[in-house]
Scaffold this motif. Structure first.
Motif, PDB file in Angstrom:
ATOM      1  N   GLY A 169      30.839  39.420  20.617  1.00 14.79           N
ATOM      2  CA  GLY A 169      31.643  38.154  20.486  1.00 14.79           C
ATOM      3  C   GLY A 169      33.120  37.953  20.888  1.00 14.79           C
ATOM      4  N   LYS A 170      33.338  38.353  20.677  1.00 14.43           N
ATOM      5  CA  LYS A 170      35.467  38.631  21.173  1.00 14.43           C
ATOM      6  C   LYS A 170      35.484  38.694  22.383  1.00 14.43           C
ATOM      7  CE  LYS A 170      37.945  40.167  15.919  1.00 14.43           C
ATOM      8  NZ  LYS A 170      38.329  38.359  16.579  1.00 14.43           N
ATOM      9  N   PHE A 171      34.698  39.891  23.254  1.00 10.27           N
ATOM     10  CA  PHE A 171      34.730  39.922  24.747  1.00 10.27           C
ATOM     11  C   PHE A 171      34.496  38.486  24.941  1.00 10.27           C
ATOM     12  CE2 PHE A 171      32.524  41.594  28.200  1.00 10.27           C
ATOM     13  CZ  PHE A 171      33.827  41.916  29.018  1.00 10.27           C
ATOM     14  N   PHE A 172      33.350  37.856  24.576  1.00  9.46           N
ATOM     15  CA  PHE A 172      32.981  37.341  25.525  1.00  9.46           C
ATOM     16  C   PHE A 172      33.679  35.447  25.195  1.00  9.46           C
ATOM     17  CE2 PHE A 172      28.553  39.277  25.520  1.00  9.46           C
ATOM     18  CZ  PHE A 172      28.514  38.886  26.671  1.00  9.46           C
ATOM     19  N   ALA A 173      34.322  35.846  24.063  1.00  7.91           N
ATOM     20  CA  ALA A 173      35.582  35.087  23.650  1.00  7.91           C
ATOM     21  C   ALA A 173      36.339  35.104  24.473  1.00  7.91           C
ATOM     22  CB  ALA A 173      35.490  34.702  22.313  1.00  7.91           C
ATOM     23  N   ALA A 174      37.024  35.726  24.770  1.00  7.39           N
ATOM     24  CA  ALA A 174      37.891  36.545  26.181  1.00  7.39           C
ATOM     25  C   ALA A 174      37.390  36.045  27.036  1.00  7.39           C
ATOM     26  CB  ALA A 174      38.280  37.703  25.884  1.00  7.39           C
ATOM     27  N   LEU A 175      36.250  35.735  27.585  1.00  7.59           N
ATOM     28  CA  LEU A 175      36.680  35.859  29.550  1.00  7.59           C
ATOM     29  C   LEU A 175      35.567  34.168  29.044  1.00  7.59           C
ATOM     30  CD1 LEU A 175      32.633  38.286  29.805  1.00  7.59           C
ATOM     31  CD2 LEU A 175      34.821  38.743  30.450  1.00  7.59           C
ATOM     32  N   SER A 176      35.879  33.829  29.093  1.00  6.40           N
ATOM     33  CA  SER A 176      35.380  32.678  28.204  1.00  6.40           C
ATOM     34  C   SER A 176      36.991  31.829  29.075  1.00  6.40           C
ATOM     35  CB  SER A 176      35.449  31.197  26.893  1.00  6.40           C
ATOM     36  OG  SER A 176      36.693  31.617  26.364  1.00  6.40           O
ATOM     37  N   ALA A 177      37.888  31.659  29.371  1.00  6.57           N
ATOM     38  CA  ALA A 177      39.159  31.219  29.627  1.00  6.57           C
ATOM     39  C   ALA A 177      38.805  31.222  31.891  1.00  6.57           C
ATOM     40  CB  ALA A 177      40.596  31.661  29.745  1.00  6.57           C
ATOM     41  N   TRP A 178      38.058  31.820  31.922  1.00 11.23           N
ATOM     42  CA  TRP A 178      37.565  32.702  34.052  1.00 11.23           C
ATOM     43  C   TRP A 178      36.181  30.821  34.334  1.00 11.23           C
ATOM     44  CZ3 TRP A 178      39.070  34.093  38.266  1.00 11.23           C
ATOM     45  CH2 TRP A 178      37.863  33.806  39.155  1.00 11.23           C
ATOM     46  N   PRO A 179      35.421  31.151  34.029  1.00  6.77           N
ATOM     47  CA  PRO A 179      35.040  30.078  34.719  1.00  6.77           C
ATOM     48  C   PRO A 179      35.263  28.475  34.195  1.00  6.77           C
ATOM     49  CG  PRO A 179      33.349  31.888  32.539  1.00  6.77           C
ATOM     50  CD  PRO A 179      34.945  31.575  32.961  1.00  6.77           C
ATOM     51  N   PRO A 180      36.564  28.093  33.320  1.00  8.75           N
ATOM     52  CA  PRO A 180      37.135  26.479  33.830  1.00  8.75           C
ATOM     53  C   PRO A 180      37.800  26.773  34.517  1.00  8.75           C
ATOM     54  CG  PRO A 180      37.199  27.533  31.481  1.00  8.75           C
ATOM     55  CD  PRO A 180      36.111  28.715  32.227  1.00  8.75           C
ATOM     56  N   ALA A 181      38.292  28.306  34.890  1.00  4.64           N
ATOM     57  CA  ALA A 181      39.715  28.036  36.029  1.00  4.64           C
ATOM     58  C   ALA A 181      39.183  27.943  37.505  1.00  4.64           C
ATOM     59  CB  ALA A 181      40.868  29.376  35.153  1.00  4.64           C
ATOM     60  N   PHE A 182      37.964  28.770  36.857  1.00  2.79           N
ATOM     61  CA  PHE A 182      37.279  28.652  38.824  1.00  2.79           C
ATOM     62  C   PHE A 182      36.612  27.844  38.797  1.00  2.79           C
ATOM     63  CE2 PHE A 182      33.564  29.701  41.296  1.00  2.79           C
ATOM     64  CZ  PHE A 182      34.332  30.664  42.772  1.00  2.79           C
ATOM     65  N   LEU A 183      36.496  26.778  37.909  1.00  4.58           N
ATOM     66  CA  LEU A 183      35.742  25.587  37.833  1.00  4.58           C
ATOM     67  C   LEU A 183      36.881  24.082  38.561  1.00  4.58           C
ATOM     68  CD1 LEU A 183      33.087  24.874  35.855  1.00  4.58           C
ATOM     69  CD2 LEU A 183      32.538  25.007  38.364  1.00  4.58           C
ATOM     70  N   LEU A 184      38.067  24.539  37.849  1.00  2.34           N
ATOM     71  CA  LEU A 184      39.294  23.652  38.158  1.00  2.34           C
ATOM     72  C   LEU A 184      39.789  23.442  39.681  1.00  2.34           C
ATOM     73  CD1 LEU A 184      41.400  23.797  34.695  1.00  2.34           C
ATOM     74  CD2 LEU A 184      40.084  21.255  35.793  1.00  2.34           C
ATOM     75  N   ALA A 185      39.873  25.491  40.442  1.00  6.75           N
ATOM     76  CA  ALA A 185      39.892  25.709  41.252  1.00  6.75           C
ATOM     77  C   ALA A 185      38.637  24.820  42.356  1.00  6.75           C
ATOM     78  CB  ALA A 185      39.907  26.693  41.542  1.00  6.75           C
ATOM     79  N   SER A 186      37.879  25.058  42.062  1.00  3.72           N
ATOM     80  CA  SER A 186      36.563  24.615  43.103  1.00  3.72           C
ATOM     81  C   SER A 186      36.927  23.505  43.674  1.00  3.72           C
ATOM     82  CB  SER A 186      35.216  24.527  42.911  1.00  3.72           C
ATOM     83  OG  SER A 186      35.120  26.019  41.790  1.00  3.72           O
ATOM     84  N   PRO A 187      37.020  22.550  43.269  1.00  4.17           N
ATOM     85  CA  PRO A 187      36.861  20.690  43.853  1.00  4.17           C
ATOM     86  C   PRO A 187      38.458  21.191  45.056  1.00  4.17           C
ATOM     87  CG  PRO A 187      37.152  21.009  41.619  1.00  4.17           C
ATOM     88  CD  PRO A 187      36.980  21.884  41.717  1.00  4.17           C
TER      89      PRO A 187
END
Lengths: 335, 465
Positions: free
Chosen positions: B116-134
């Protein structure tokens, strides 16, 4: 388990002695070679409240952490509700714990916090919330259920921690300094709650506290630890009674001290008479025998002084309070 | 005492208990502010970089592929930083705040808690990537380049984030204090970044290659640079994927197989009999296997008097940076005898005398040919990516295979194609600005709103109390 190891054998009922809900055998733990717990064995019956006593560094917290499966013992084993210590997850499902230094997430509400923990025990979200409201009522926090924990006082957090310890209707409850931070009324309410928990719901409670009066007033049994080893265990009355045999303190007028010493030293069961405190008139009278005999000896001391017409200003049986027993026993171990 | 409060419930350790931990951790991270604050800082940095790329004249000359690569490098670097900070705090931080013990006292297994903690720590990566995509899409405006860059940036970024998060959580698991955990994690991250700071010569040769290939961060950068900018194929560069993948697998194995069962209040006391020696052995074996894989991977092998002719179909071309130029060659045997096997090679030189790396300009610079019978001819198609503005000459050379070890051959050259590359002008700064400014502003506003709501909730709570 050896019967001699049994500290709290359980209350007798019509059917006889109840089977222990917790049995610990020869638990040992060392940190970097330094022993923290040398050989802890005791048992506890359902509905009994056991006080865990000891000075700082005596091994209480280590013992509690082993029994709550937070730490693994180096040797020994224990069972809780028939579940062996090798199944820690099953044990955790049957115990409730209020740790000594519990932290709380400031961003959660009281009801959210309890709901979260209740769900770890398999409750659905809806049931967990219902249970949380009920528990908040039990600990008197229902009016602050939706407030953030960050706004709670220390006492309120302590009550919330107790509510959390009860989310799974535990068979054994471990409370480490539960009244810490509570006002006197809060302390009394909490002790009453602990009693009800044991008496009405049959939960066994292990209570760690530095307030010996608290232990004495609420506990059935006591285990006193010093430097990692058990120095006394049994019912509270037994432990107090065992130490009482050491003697009495008598205060007489200064002018009568010499006479009093002479009269008391002449008694056959008196070991010695020692003046205490310069010019205070206090005499420490050490007597022979166990608790039963020492009661007779105490009466005989009084009788001898009265017959010799020596005024008695104060008379105290040494070791009559748990605090004195505790200080005496732990001091002996340290020496 | 309410009876309902004491309805006994048998504790159930369900396989999905990690979701509870994840939910809780996400609320703490995103509503508590840490992740949102980090993401806001990242969006500001990203916005500034994107704006500079779009407006600064010098940077605007960058080929779109390099813009995509640089943006991805930034996203991955910051994504890793965020995961590192969150992962390094995940266990030691909870220990210090005293909230771990409560969790450890539930029937939820240590591994579920860690998951649970591991997935939570990963959670910052997808939004960071999504912000950069546009931003990458607006800056590059070439759907092929954008999709290719995002695909490989996403894949490699995710692999690295998995490994770095695992590493940070391991450090957190072993650390006695949260400060130590974060400091050690950052030092390890800097050590990974260090080889990129070495002088150029130190990055070449066997040692430099080793440093680059076995450093998961550097290997990923090289892979992305070559595949996105230099038109190398994934197959050619696949050996550079070994380090990041192996790194992630190792970190996750150690985290979940070794460390998780020993998650406790004391730092780094793993249960079971796994010893450091065993872990070190596992690492060594994995590294050796990986070395063998890399060694076994065939490196691109480069493979020379005959009367042949080579002609090109164009004399001059004008293109803009980022454009793709296509032309054909015709190789013809004009003699009465068959030719030996032939190699056709393309070369490009800068007419101002600047150094050009032809490999950056074309995905395929050489093509082999079977012997040509008299009078026969073969046509080839060539592609050039106009990556930098300037004046260039592209020419072709046909090299007949020498007859033996003690013989040579005479290459035949074509006439040149005069290639003029003008600066890339399709980037519209006005198209970038709303995103470069809007994203950080929105995130900042969200962060402040959440903090205001929290402060208000606490104040109201205290008033009620």
């Amino acid at each position: 388990m050896n019967s001699e190891d049994t500290a709290a054998t359980g209350r007798t009922s019509g059917a006889g002695v109840q089977a222990p809900i917790l049995e610990a055998e020869h638990l040992k733990k060392a940190y970097n070679g330094r022993p923290a717990l040398r050989d802890l064995s005791f048992s506890l019956a359902p509905g009994r409240i056991l006080g865990f006593l000891g000075p700082n560094g005596a091994g209480k917290t280590t013992a509690i952490r082993i029994l709550t499966t937070i730490l693994e013992p180096d040797a020994g084993r224990f069972t809780i509700a028939g579940i062996d210590s090798r199944c820690p997850e099953q044990i955790r499902a049957r115990i409730g714990v209020l740790p000594e230094s519990q932290g709380y997430p400031k961003e959660m509400t009281g009801v959210g916090y309890l709901t979260y923990f209740a769900r770890h025990y398999g409750w659905s979200a809806k049931d967990a919330q219902r249970l949380s409201w009920a528990l908040l009522e039990v600990v008197g926090l229902q009016h602050r259920a939706r407030s953030l924990i960050g706004s709670y006082s220390r006492g309120m957090r302590q009550r919330l921690g107790i509510a959390r310890a009860l989310v799974n209707d535990p068979a054994v409850v471990f409370l480490d300094e539960p009244t810490l931070g509570l006002d006197p009324r809060g302390q009394q309410e909490l002790l009453a709650l602990i009693r009800r928990l044991a008496r009405e719901h049959g939960a066994a409670v292990i209570l760690c506290s530095h307030l010996l009066s608290e232990i004495e007033s609420v506990c059935d049994d006591v285990v006193i630890l010093s430097q990692g080893q058990v120095v006394a265990k049994g019912s509270v009355l037994d432990v107090i009674g065992r130490a009482r045999g050491s003697g009495v303190r008598v205060q007489v007028p200064l002018s009568a001290m010499a006479d009093a010493e002479q009269v008391l030293e002449a008694l056959p069961f008196v070991v010695r008479v020692v003046p205490k405190g310069q010019g205070s008139g206090w005499l420490l009278v050490e007597v022979l025998g166990g608790s039963a005999e020492s009661n007779i000896a105490h009466n005989a001391v009084l009788e001898a002084l009265i017959l010799a017409k020596i005024p008695i200003l104060t008379f105290e049986a040494e070791g009559s309070r748990l605090q004195e027993v505790f200080l005496q026993l732990t001091e002996e171990t340290i020496r | 005492m309410s009876e309902t409060a004491f309805v006994h419930r048998e504790g159930v350790t369900r396989g999905g208990s990690w979701r509870l931990v994840l939910e809780r951790e996400l609320v703490d991270l995103w509503l508590g502010g840490k992740a949102l604050v980090l993401l806001t800082l990242f969006s500001i940095l990203l916005g500034i970089t994107a704006y500079l790329m779009a407006t600064n004249n010098e940077l605007r000359l960058l080929p779109i592929k390099e813009i995509a690569y640089l943006m991805l490098k930034l996203v991955v670097a910051f994504g890793l930083f965020m995961s590192l900070i969150i992962g390094a705090d995940s266990i030691s931080g909870e220990r210090e705040r005293g909230t771990l013990e409560g969790l450890l006292l539930t029937p939820t297994s240590r591994r579920q808690i860690m998951l649970g903690k591991f997935f939570a720590a990963l959670s910052a990566w997808p939004p960071a990537f999504l912000l950069a995509s546009p931003l990458i899409a607006v800056l590059c405006r070439d759907s092929q380049v954008v999709s290719w860059s995002l695909l490989w940036g996403g894949i490699l970024g995710t692999v690295l984030v998995l490994g770095v998060t695992g590493l940070a959580m391991l450090v957190s698991f072993w650390s006695g204090s949260n400060r130590t955990s974060i400091a050690v994690s950052l030092i390890i991250y800097l050590v990974f970044l260090l080889p990129t700071q070495f002088p150029g010569q130190a990055q070449t040769g066997a040692f430099g290659d080793l440093l680059q290939k076995w450093n998961p961060l550097e290997a990923s950068n090289v892979f992305l640079a070559k595949v996105i900018v230099n038109n190398r194929t994934v197959g050619e560069m696949s050996s550079w994927l070994v380090a990041p993948i192996l790194f992630a697998v190792l970190m996750l194995s150690v985290l979940f197989l070794y460390a998780s069962p020993g998650l406790g209040l004391e730092p780094g006391r793993a249960r079971g009999r796994a010893s450091w020696g065993r872990i070190a052995g596992l690492l060594a074996v994995a590294w050796v296997v990986a070395t063998m894989l890399v060694g076994a991977y065939p490196t691109a092998a480069a493979s020379s008097d005959s009367p042949v002719q080579v002609v090109v179909d164009r004399e001059w071309v004008t293109a803009r940076t980022g454009d793709r130029v296509e032309f054909t060659t015709l190789v013809k045997n004009t003699s009465s005898a068959a030719t030996p096997p032939l190699i056709v090679a393309m070369n490009i030189i800068n007419l101002q005398g600047e150094v050009v790396d032809p490999e950056d300009w074309s995905p395929q610079r050489t093509q082999s040919m079977d012997p040509l019978v008299p009078g026969a001819s073969v046509e080839h198609t060539w592609i050039i990516d106009a990556i930098l503005k300037g004046d260039y000459l592209v020419y072709m050379v046909v090299i007949p295979q020498p007859a033996g070890q003690e013989s040579t051959s005479s290459p035949v050259a074509s006439s040149g194609i005069h290639l003029t590359v003008t600066p890339f002008t399709r980037i519209n700064p006005r198209g970038v600005l709303p995103l470069a400014v809007g994203i950080p502003l929105s995130l900042t506003a969200t962060t402040f709103l959440l903090r205001w709501r929290r402060r208000r909730a606490i104040t109201v709570g205290e008033r009620e109390g």
